[in-house]
Design a protein around this motif. Structure first.
Motif, PDB file in Angstrom:
ATOM      1  N   LEU A 265       0.827  -1.216   0.000  1.00  0.00           N
ATOM      2  CA  LEU A 265       0.000   0.000   0.000  1.00  0.00           C
ATOM      3  C   LEU A 265       0.855   1.257   0.000  1.00  0.00           C
ATOM      4  O   LEU A 265       0.374   2.347  -0.301  1.00  0.00           O
ATOM      5  CB  LEU A 265      -0.940  -0.013   1.208  1.00  0.00           C
ATOM      6  N   LYS A 266       2.125   1.111   0.301  1.00  0.00           N
ATOM      7  CA  LYS A 266       3.013   2.293   0.291  1.00  0.00           C
ATOM      8  C   LYS A 266       3.006   2.972  -1.076  1.00  0.00           C
ATOM      9  O   LYS A 266       3.100   4.192  -1.181  1.00  0.00           O
ATOM     10  CB  LYS A 266       4.403   1.851   0.734  1.00  0.00           C
ATOM     11  N   TYR A 267       2.862   2.176  -2.138  1.00  0.00           N
ATOM     12  CA  TYR A 267       2.913   2.757  -3.495  1.00  0.00           C
ATOM     13  C   TYR A 267       1.676   3.594  -3.798  1.00  0.00           C
ATOM     14  O   TYR A 267       1.716   4.468  -4.651  1.00  0.00           O
ATOM     15  CB  TYR A 267       3.091   1.648  -4.534  1.00  0.00           C
ATOM     16  N   TYR A 268       0.569   3.312  -3.123  1.00  0.00           N
ATOM     17  CA  TYR A 268      -0.678   4.044  -3.390  1.00  0.00           C
ATOM     18  C   TYR A 268      -0.891   5.175  -2.394  1.00  0.00           C
ATOM     19  O   TYR A 268      -1.484   6.193  -2.738  1.00  0.00           O
ATOM     20  CB  TYR A 268      -1.861   3.073  -3.374  1.00  0.00           C
ATOM     21  N   LEU A 269      -0.421   4.982  -1.149  1.00  0.00           N
ATOM     22  CA  LEU A 269      -0.660   6.003  -0.119  1.00  0.00           C
ATOM     23  C   LEU A 269       0.475   7.028  -0.059  1.00  0.00           C
ATOM     24  O   LEU A 269       0.259   8.162   0.358  1.00  0.00           O
ATOM     25  CB  LEU A 269      -0.862   5.342   1.250  1.00  0.00           C
ATOM     26  N   TYR A 270       1.672   6.632  -0.485  1.00  0.00           N
ATOM     27  CA  TYR A 270       2.820   7.559  -0.446  1.00  0.00           C
ATOM     28  C   TYR A 270       3.588   7.556  -1.779  1.00  0.00           C
ATOM     29  O   TYR A 270       4.823   7.394  -1.779  1.00  0.00           O
ATOM     30  CB  TYR A 270       3.770   7.179   0.700  1.00  0.00           C
ATOM     31  N   PRO A 271       2.902   7.758  -2.913  1.00  0.00           N
ATOM     32  CA  PRO A 271       3.626   7.693  -4.189  1.00  0.00           C
ATOM     33  C   PRO A 271       4.700   8.779  -4.324  1.00  0.00           C
ATOM     34  O   PRO A 271       5.743   8.549  -4.935  1.00  0.00           O
ATOM     35  CB  PRO A 271       2.522   7.879  -5.240  1.00  0.00           C
ATOM     36  N   ASP A 272       4.449   9.956  -3.711  1.00  0.00           N
ATOM     37  CA  ASP A 272       5.441  11.045  -3.796  1.00  0.00           C
ATOM     38  C   ASP A 272       6.717  10.665  -3.054  1.00  0.00           C
ATOM     39  O   ASP A 272       7.828  10.874  -3.541  1.00  0.00           O
ATOM     40  CB  ASP A 272       4.849  12.356  -3.232  1.00  0.00           C
ATOM     41  N   TYR A 273       6.552  10.026  -1.912  1.00  0.00           N
ATOM     42  CA  TYR A 273       7.704   9.558  -1.130  1.00  0.00           C
ATOM     43  C   TYR A 273       8.487   8.511  -1.942  1.00  0.00           C
ATOM     44  O   TYR A 273       9.716   8.563  -2.026  1.00  0.00           O
ATOM     45  CB  TYR A 273       7.189   8.969   0.194  1.00  0.00           C
ATOM     46  N   VAL A 274       7.755   7.568  -2.563  1.00  0.00           N
ATOM     47  CA  VAL A 274       8.432   6.511  -3.323  1.00  0.00           C
ATOM     48  C   VAL A 274       9.204   7.134  -4.489  1.00  0.00           C
ATOM     49  O   VAL A 274      10.362   6.781  -4.751  1.00  0.00           O
ATOM     50  CB  VAL A 274       7.421   5.452  -3.842  1.00  0.00           C
ATOM     51  N   LEU A 275       8.570   8.089  -5.163  1.00  0.00           N
ATOM     52  CA  LEU A 275       9.229   8.719  -6.315  1.00  0.00           C
ATOM     53  C   LEU A 275      10.498   9.465  -5.867  1.00  0.00           C
ATOM     54  O   LEU A 275      11.562   9.297  -6.489  1.00  0.00           O
ATOM     55  CB  LEU A 275       8.258   9.680  -7.017  1.00  0.00           C
ATOM     56  N   ASP A 276      10.392  10.255  -4.808  1.00  0.00           N
ATOM     57  CA  ASP A 276      11.565  11.003  -4.322  1.00  0.00           C
ATOM     58  C   ASP A 276      12.716  10.048  -4.013  1.00  0.00           C
ATOM     59  O   ASP A 276      13.865  10.290  -4.367  1.00  0.00           O
ATOM     60  CB  ASP A 276      11.238  11.776  -3.026  1.00  0.00           C
ATOM     61  N   HIS A 277      12.353   8.954  -3.360  1.00  0.00           N
ATOM     62  CA  HIS A 277      13.336   7.953  -2.979  1.00  0.00           C
ATOM     63  C   HIS A 277      14.002   7.348  -4.219  1.00  0.00           C
ATOM     64  O   HIS A 277      15.221   7.195  -4.277  1.00  0.00           O
ATOM     65  CB  HIS A 277      12.566   6.869  -2.209  1.00  0.00           C
ATOM     66  N   MET A 278      13.184   7.027  -5.223  1.00  0.00           N
ATOM     67  CA  MET A 278      13.730   6.415  -6.450  1.00  0.00           C
ATOM     68  C   MET A 278      14.614   7.395  -7.201  1.00  0.00           C
ATOM     69  O   MET A 278      15.591   7.005  -7.837  1.00  0.00           O
ATOM     70  CB  MET A 278      12.600   5.958  -7.385  1.00  0.00           C
ATOM     71  N   MET A 279      14.252   8.683  -7.157  1.00  0.00           N
ATOM     72  CA  MET A 279      14.997   9.673  -7.934  1.00  0.00           C
ATOM     73  C   MET A 279      16.388   9.953  -7.343  1.00  0.00           C
ATOM     74  O   MET A 279      17.215  10.584  -7.983  1.00  0.00           O
ATOM     75  CB  MET A 279      14.192  10.979  -8.063  1.00  0.00           C
TER      76      MET A 279
END
Ligand code: NAD
Ligand code: LMR
Length: 443
Positions: A265-279
């Motif tokens: 659910l992290k990908y749906y509830l915190y997509p901005d966090y996941v993106l920042d982390h990946m970038m």
């Protein structure tokens, strides 16, 4: 006890040796007479097949072992097909993770645009192996854990409604192992209630056989630590990126504290966090981590066994955490009525959710397959999230079946992970060009 004939589809998978070792470890519960590997990549499978042939000759000569790329040889005279294929292999997984980044969206194996792209590829491969199974062994059951399981399960429901396919995921099993460590029990001692979609669900109860409820105790722990445990209990989800995911569960719980969340659910509830982390390292994603670690380790190991002509001293690790696949096969074969979390057609199991949605809920599994246990009415927050996501999954399957560009655009637009229809369209055009012939033509 009856002896079974099993084919593993996706014989060249990084998971094949661990599953084979697990099967050998379970010969007293689920004895084999024949074990075959099937893959459509001859070279990849041969590396594992040669090593496993040596290992089986040494450790279980009574099992007739072979590997092949010929569907007739693979699927004739089999009772169970254990399916873990990855259409497009790691090269395409890497694209699923990296192409969305160009459009300001995170990329992931099963969630968001990466999962949608992978879903479009997987449907063709899955239909192909289902058809081989039904042609050569009509009584055979497929135990499928190929991803993205939600889209694959919906495609099976719509496109092969009468086929004997059981869709299951290891994530509820893996997280239950963590919960059992948190409360000092074994997973077998705990019984759960759970509702959701695949990689998109919540535990509502975790009890032991005496009826003691542990959900408050686990919630307190997860609120502090996520699902990170003192002792590592789950051999698959241990790399640094997974540790971060287990930790992040505490922020998932904070949003909806009544129930225990699935880590995805992290990908749906915190997509901005996941993106920042990946970038922070856009050139190094989960596929690179797996290729450098699990894939390299498994294939190097196989080459060593073959070079030395013996598996002595270099045995593959047992994927003990995969023994739920044997529990599932035994439930069908011996009518054990095992209770397992599976992906099935809702049909009222979640009272306020569409009957024709593929949901993930506890089931009782016997020789006719799974019977879902009712989970009652779910809260509106979870219901709304699930309704949006299940519609994405249904649109992908409709787009596949109807060759519809429009529906694929709608699927991407509706995904909670994509900010607008404009971004969805640009992403779709990029995914079409990167996936080439792996996707059906859309118009
Ligand atoms: P991998 O790339 O190492 O192996 C997949 C194999 O499938 C490859 O050898 C490939 O050649 C083969 N393949 C692809 N298309 C095929 C087809 N049409 N017919 C036959 N073989 C085909 O991948 P992996 O990391 O080992 O993962 C395998 C699969 O298992 C993935 O779908 C992964 O997501 C899934 N998986 C699921 C769970 C779960 O519990 N749901 C857990 C772990 C992995
Ligand atoms: C894997 O490759 O292990 C997956 O299927 C899940 C993941 O990202 O670890």
């Amino acid at each position: 006890m009856k002896k079974f004939s099993v084919v593993i589809a996706g014989g060249g998978s990084t998971f094949t040796p661990g599953i084979v070792m697990m099967l050998l470890d379970n010969q007293d519960r689920f004895p084999l007479r024949t074990l075959k590997l099937y893959d459509n990549d001859e070279e990849r499978q041969k590396t594992l097949g040669d090593a496993l042939a040596i290992l089986l000759r040494e450790q279980a000569p009574e099992i007739d072992f072979s590997y092949t790329t010929d569907p007739e040889a693979a699927f004739s005279d089999v009772d169970f097909c254990m399916a873990h294929i990855r259409v497009g292999k790691y090269a395409m997984r890497e694209k699923d993770e990296k192409v969305p980044l160009r459009h300001g969206v995170f990329g992931q194996e099963t969630c968001g645009p990466g999962g949608i792209a992978y879903g479009m590829r997987s449907i063709t491969g899955m239909l192909e192996i289902i058809d081989y199974m039904e042609k050569y062994s009509p009584e055979c059951w497929m135990l499928n854990y190929s991803n993205p399981a939600a889209i694959v399960a919906e495609a099976c429901r719509v496109l092969r409604p009468d086929s004997k396919i059981l869709n299951i995921c290891d994530m509820p099993v893996g997280t239950l192992r963590r919960m059992s460590q948190i409360v000092g029990k074994t997973p077998a001692e705990l019984e759960v209630r759970y509702f959701g979609l695949n990689h998109f669900g919540w535990w509502t109860s975790v009890k032991d056989q005496s009826g003691h409820e542990y959900i408050d105790q686990i919630r307190d722990y997860v609120a502090e630590n996520g699902y990170l445990t003192q002792v590592e209990v789950d051999t698959q989800h241990t790399d640094p990126s997974w540790q971060e995911t287990h930790r992040k569960a505490k922020d998932l719980l904070a949003v909806a504290p009544d129930y225990l969340p699935n880590t995805y659910l992290k990908y749906y509830l915190y997509p901005d966090y996941v993106l920042d982390h990946m970038m922070e390292h856009p050139e190094y994603t989960r596929s690179n981590e797996v290729m450098e670690n699990r894939e390299k380790h498994v294939f190097d190991h196989a080459k060593k066994i073959t070079a030395q002509g013996s598996a002595e001293g270099i045995a593959f690790e047992i994927d003990a955490h995969a023994s739920f696949i044997v529990d599932l096969a035994r439930a069908i074969a011996f009518n054990t009525h095992e209770r397992m979390v599976m992906i099935v057609e809702n049909n009222g199991a979640i009272a306020n959710f569409p009957d024709d949605a593929m949901v993930e809920v506890p089931c009782i599994v016997g020789n006719d397959g799974p019977e879902a246990l009712t989970q009652g009415i779910i809260p509106q927050f979870q219901q709304a999230l699930m309704f949006q996501q299940v519609t994405v999954e249904k649109l992908v399957v409709e787009a596949y079946a109807e060759n519809s560009y429009q529906k694929m655009w709608q699927a991407l637009t509706l995904s909670k992970t994509v900010p607008s229809a404009q971004v969805a369209k640009e992403l779709l055009d990029d995914l079409i060009s990167e996936n080439g012939d792996y996707w059906p033509e859309l118009h």
